[in-house]
Design a protein around this motif. Structure first.
Motif, short mmCIF file in Angstrom:
data_model
loop_
_atom_site.label_atom_id
_atom_site.label_comp_id
_atom_site.label_asym_id
_atom_site.label_seq_id
_atom_site.Cartn_x
_atom_site.Cartn_y
_atom_site.Cartn_z
N VAL A 109 0.83 -1.21 0.00
CA VAL A 109 0.00 0.00 0.00
C VAL A 109 0.87 1.26 0.00
O VAL A 109 0.63 2.20 -0.75
CB VAL A 109 -0.97 -0.01 1.19
CG1 VAL A 109 -1.69 1.31 1.30
CG2 VAL A 109 -1.97 -1.16 1.04
N ASN A 110 1.91 1.25 0.84
CA ASN A 110 2.75 2.44 0.93
C ASN A 110 3.57 2.68 -0.33
O ASN A 110 3.98 3.80 -0.61
CB ASN A 110 3.70 2.34 2.13
CG ASN A 110 2.94 2.33 3.43
OD1 ASN A 110 2.02 1.51 3.59
ND2 ASN A 110 3.28 3.19 4.35
N VAL A 150 2.51 2.75 -3.18
CA VAL A 150 1.74 3.66 -4.03
C VAL A 150 2.20 5.11 -3.81
O VAL A 150 2.13 5.94 -4.71
CB VAL A 150 0.23 3.49 -3.76
CG1 VAL A 150 -0.58 4.50 -4.51
CG2 VAL A 150 -0.21 2.08 -4.13
N ASP A 151 2.70 5.37 -2.60
CA ASP A 151 3.22 6.72 -2.32
C ASP A 151 4.43 7.05 -3.18
O ASP A 151 4.68 8.22 -3.50
CB ASP A 151 3.60 6.85 -0.83
CG ASP A 151 2.38 6.88 0.07
OD1 ASP A 151 1.28 7.20 -0.43
OD2 ASP A 151 2.54 6.58 1.26
N ALA A 208 0.38 8.61 -6.54
CA ALA A 208 -0.76 8.15 -7.34
C ALA A 208 -1.97 9.07 -7.23
O ALA A 208 -3.06 8.68 -6.85
CB ALA A 208 -1.14 6.73 -6.92
#
Lengths: 384, 355
Positions: free
Chosen positions: B64-65, B67-68, B72
């Motif tokens: 998930v991180n 994506v940082d 995004a």
């Protein structure tokens, strides 16, 4: 673009603890039912796509590897998808892409979660380095977003309880549902303990063991099917970061843009009148009105009015979660695929007691992470 | 059907430990490099797909991180596999075949140094019967290596020669973690790590990340003078039951190679994902390399994963390295292989051509 269709679906009996089966047995319960429903067998399955949420939920690293035999994947291509809570939806979309790309003729999509094998609260509470802990659990994380929705929309406080009553009564019509509560009332929901204000105990999803499987076939396979199929009219996925300065947790832009792309691709201009049934990922009851707005069924701030007017009931203008939805069964990794499968079951006319009369076009929706991963599809009785 | 090509590749240096950095920090420079090389921005990417593992990171939702690292927002079209990113590349390839996307950026990352890798990988085994015995990944590989020796397929000297050749090749690879001139005689004097495996037989523990850019048709031709066109791409999995498999064969690699159109020696270069020396020898047989009289493909000019094995991006990097051979004109036809699971359980083959 090549066409693809759902040929059959299968799901388990969802329960708090399925101690009668292993992970392999749980998956096979859903797979065997899906193969039978699709009137097919292993000789016709070209590839397997498995989705599930974090591996820490069962304590097995990449469990598709040890499950390969049970999944019928040995000797075949096997993909493992993980996009948080949206993963079940993503799994169906990846499987449909394999068919629409012309790579395979029939693909088996399977998603599961056996939360009783481990401890989901522990798995979600590990404090990784370099990351600010939230320390709130899912309910505590989403409660402020719900409060913000209520403040912005002016929704009356009983809307969340109305959704809970509707979904649990719908679940009583679904033989697979984990929670089946035909006698639940608005008063009993409102009398249940407050967990994370404004979320009460009866307004939250359960923690379930369960699995769901779907067989997706190409146009030739769909046309050869003796039983009705669910044509996949369009799919959409969008992602945005968990948190940033411009993040709108009530109406996330990723969900908004995914829905617009979905409706456009499906040729739908007025979703409220053109969608006959919607299976929307609602883990806390208040997310029904929030997602009605995010998806474009209602203008911002107006979604609760559809709910309050009873339009999301089985006999309403837009039946939402006729299966009972996530509020009745939540095997996390499978919950998204259950939404996609239940949408397909509606247009195939195979939803049993929770069938929406005359459903021709249906929505399956899933979201995950901090309202940041979205996956959705539209299925119909006809290809276009 | 759309034609799809690899047009860009970048990787983080293979290092024993990336220090305190997280997956996000490993990825940022890799994204910058691969996009700048193609004069692209993140808005030019239609589809993103990644591969990583929560167990490697020791936490749920580790991807998930990452994506940082993309930044995004506005929202992107994105997916993730809990596998080596070579399989993420497969998902992206399929997405481009559907015509829904013209470009894709595929990335993998992993920080193996955060835990004890060989013990973590034991958790890939059957949780009811095998994992409780904690057969770690090196020990499982050693069982396989022993079976191959006893079957007369190779000896410990053959294995040492694989290590020596890999290290020699890696001298030209600035991203390699291990390289140098070692004679098999010297290597064979080292003690066993897990009989019959010595340290040189085992891939090192590596932190790393990699990214590959795919593009379809004319878009690929516009981005790269000589794209590496994907002409074959397939993967298969074998049974997890170690006692039921013939561990000296790799049926899933053979089937993937056949499905991908890899035949004999008719490739110039092969990048194999063989984390143990004996696995390179098993894979060479399983893929049919060295069976024809065509002069032989160059195997692992990068040094392969014996010289740097960043978990969850090592397979992707094999494809990137093979594609670089094609894009640079050093190879006309190249093949790449990726593996996953205990004792080469799951295998992928990608064939790339310059024209």
């Amino acid at each position: 673009m090549r066409r693809a269709a759902v040929l059959g679906t299968g799901q388990t009996e969802h329960r708090t603890r399925r101690t009668d089966v292993t992970m392999a047995g749980l998956c096979r319960e859903a797979i065997d039912r899906a193969l039978a429903d699709a009137d097919t067998d292993w000789s016709q399955i070209d590839a397997v796509v498995l989705g599930k949420a974090p591996d820490l939920f069962e304590g097995v690293m990449m469990p598709e590897l040890f499950l390969a035999d049970a999944l019928g994947a040995t000797g075949r291509p096997l993909l493992r998808v993980h996009t948080a809570g949206s993963v079940g939806g993503t799994t169906a979309i990846v499987a449909s892409s394999l068919v629409r790309a012309g790579v395979h003729k029939r693909v088996l999509a399977i998603a599961f979660e056996k939360q009783s094998e481990s401890n989901a609260m522990w798995a979600l509470s590990i404090q990784p380095p370099f990351t600010m802990p939230v320390g709130a659990g899912a309910g505590g994380y989403f409660a402020p977003h719900i409060r913000s929705y209520i403040r912005r929309s002016g929704a009356p406080p009983h809307v969340g309880a109305l959704v809970a009553v509707k979904d649990r009564r719908n679940g009583a019509l679904n033989p697979h549902a984990h929670l089946r509560q035909p006698d639940i009332t608005l008063e009993s929901v409102q009398a249940s303990p407050m967990l994370w204000d404004p979320i009460r105990y009866d307004e939250t999803c359960p923690s379930s063991d369960g699995a769901c499987a779907v067989v997706i076939g190409d146009q030739e396979a769909a046309e050869a099917s003796a039983r009705p199929v669910a044509w996949i009219r369009a799919t959409a996925m969008r992602t945005e970061p968990t948190s940033f300065a411009g993040k709108d947790h009530v109406n996330p832009r990723a969900g908004y843009e995914a829905a617009r792309a979905l409706w456009h691709a499906a040729g739908i201009t007025d979703p409220l009148s053109q969608i006959d049934a919607a299976e929307i990922y609602v883990p806390f009851s208040w997310f029904e009105p929030m997602w009605l707005e995010n998806l474009g069924f209602a203008e911002p701030g107006q979604g609760w009015k559809l709910t309050e007017a009873g339009e999301t009931r089985l006999d309403g203008l837009l039946p939402v979660n006729p299966s009972g939805g996530v509020m009745c069964s939540n095997p996390i990794g499978a919950s998204g695929l259950l939404r996609f499968a239940e949408a397909a079951m509606q247009v195939m006319g195979r939803a049993g007691e929770h069938q929406v009369t005359g459903a021709r076009t249906a929505l399956g929706h899933a979201y995950g992470g901090g309202s940041q991963f979205f996956a959705m599809w539209v299925v119909g009785t006809t290809p276009a | 059907m759309n034609q799809v090509a690899v047009v860009g590749f970048a990787q983080y240096p293979n290092v024993p430990s990336a220090g305190t950095t997280s997956g996000v920090e490993l990825l940022v420079p890799v994204f910058q490099e691969v996009l700048a090389d193609l004069a692209m921005s993140k808005q030019d990417i239609d589809f993103w797909c990644s591969g990583s593992s929560d167990y490697l990171a020791g936490r749920a939702f580790s991807f998930v991180n990452a994506v940082d690292a993309i930044g995004a927002y506005p929202p992107i079209v994105e997916s993730h596999v809990e596998m080596d990113a070579a399989w993420a590349l497969y998902e992206a390839y399929v997405k481009l075949l559907t015509g829904e996307a013209e470009t894709a950026l595929v990335y993998g990352f992993g920080k193996s140094s955060a835990g004890q890798l060989r013990r973590i990988l034991a958790l890939q085994l059957d949780p009811y019967l095998h994992a409780p015995l904690w057969p770690d990944s090196v020990s499982v590989a050693a069982l396989q290596a022993r079976l191959g020796i006893e079957a007369g397929l190779y000896g410990e000297r053959d294995m040492a020669e694989v290590a020596a050749a890999s290290r020699a090749a890696a001298r030209d690879n600035p991203k390699a973690q291990v390289s140098g001139v070692d004679s098999p005689d010297t290597l064979l004097k080292a003690p066993y790590v897990a009989d019959p495996l010595r340290a040189h037989d085992c891939a090192p523990v590596t932190d790393g990340a990699a990214a590959v850019v795919l593009a379809a048709g004319d878009r690929a031709r516009a981005l790269r003078e000589r794209p590496a066109w994907i002409t074959g791409f397939a993967h298969r999995v074998d049974s997890p039951a170690l006692g039921a498999r013939d561990l000296t064969t790799v049926p899933s690699a053979t089937a993937a190679a056949e499905a991908a159109g890899l035949r004999g020696d008719d490739v110039d270069v092969v990048e194999l994902h063989a984390p143990f020396t004996h696995q390179q020898l098993l894979l060479t047989r399983a893929l049919g390399l060295g069976e024809s009289d065509g002069g032989g493909a160059r195997i692992n000019p990068s040094g392969g994963v014996l010289c740097g094995n960043p978990m969850f991006s090592a397979g992707l990097s094999r494809i990137g390295a093979a594609a670089e051979q094609v894009m640079s004109g050093r190879a006309g036809r190249a093949a790449a292989h990726a593996t996953s699971g205990p004792a080469l359980q799951q295998n992928l083959v990608c064939v790339l051509e310059g024209a």
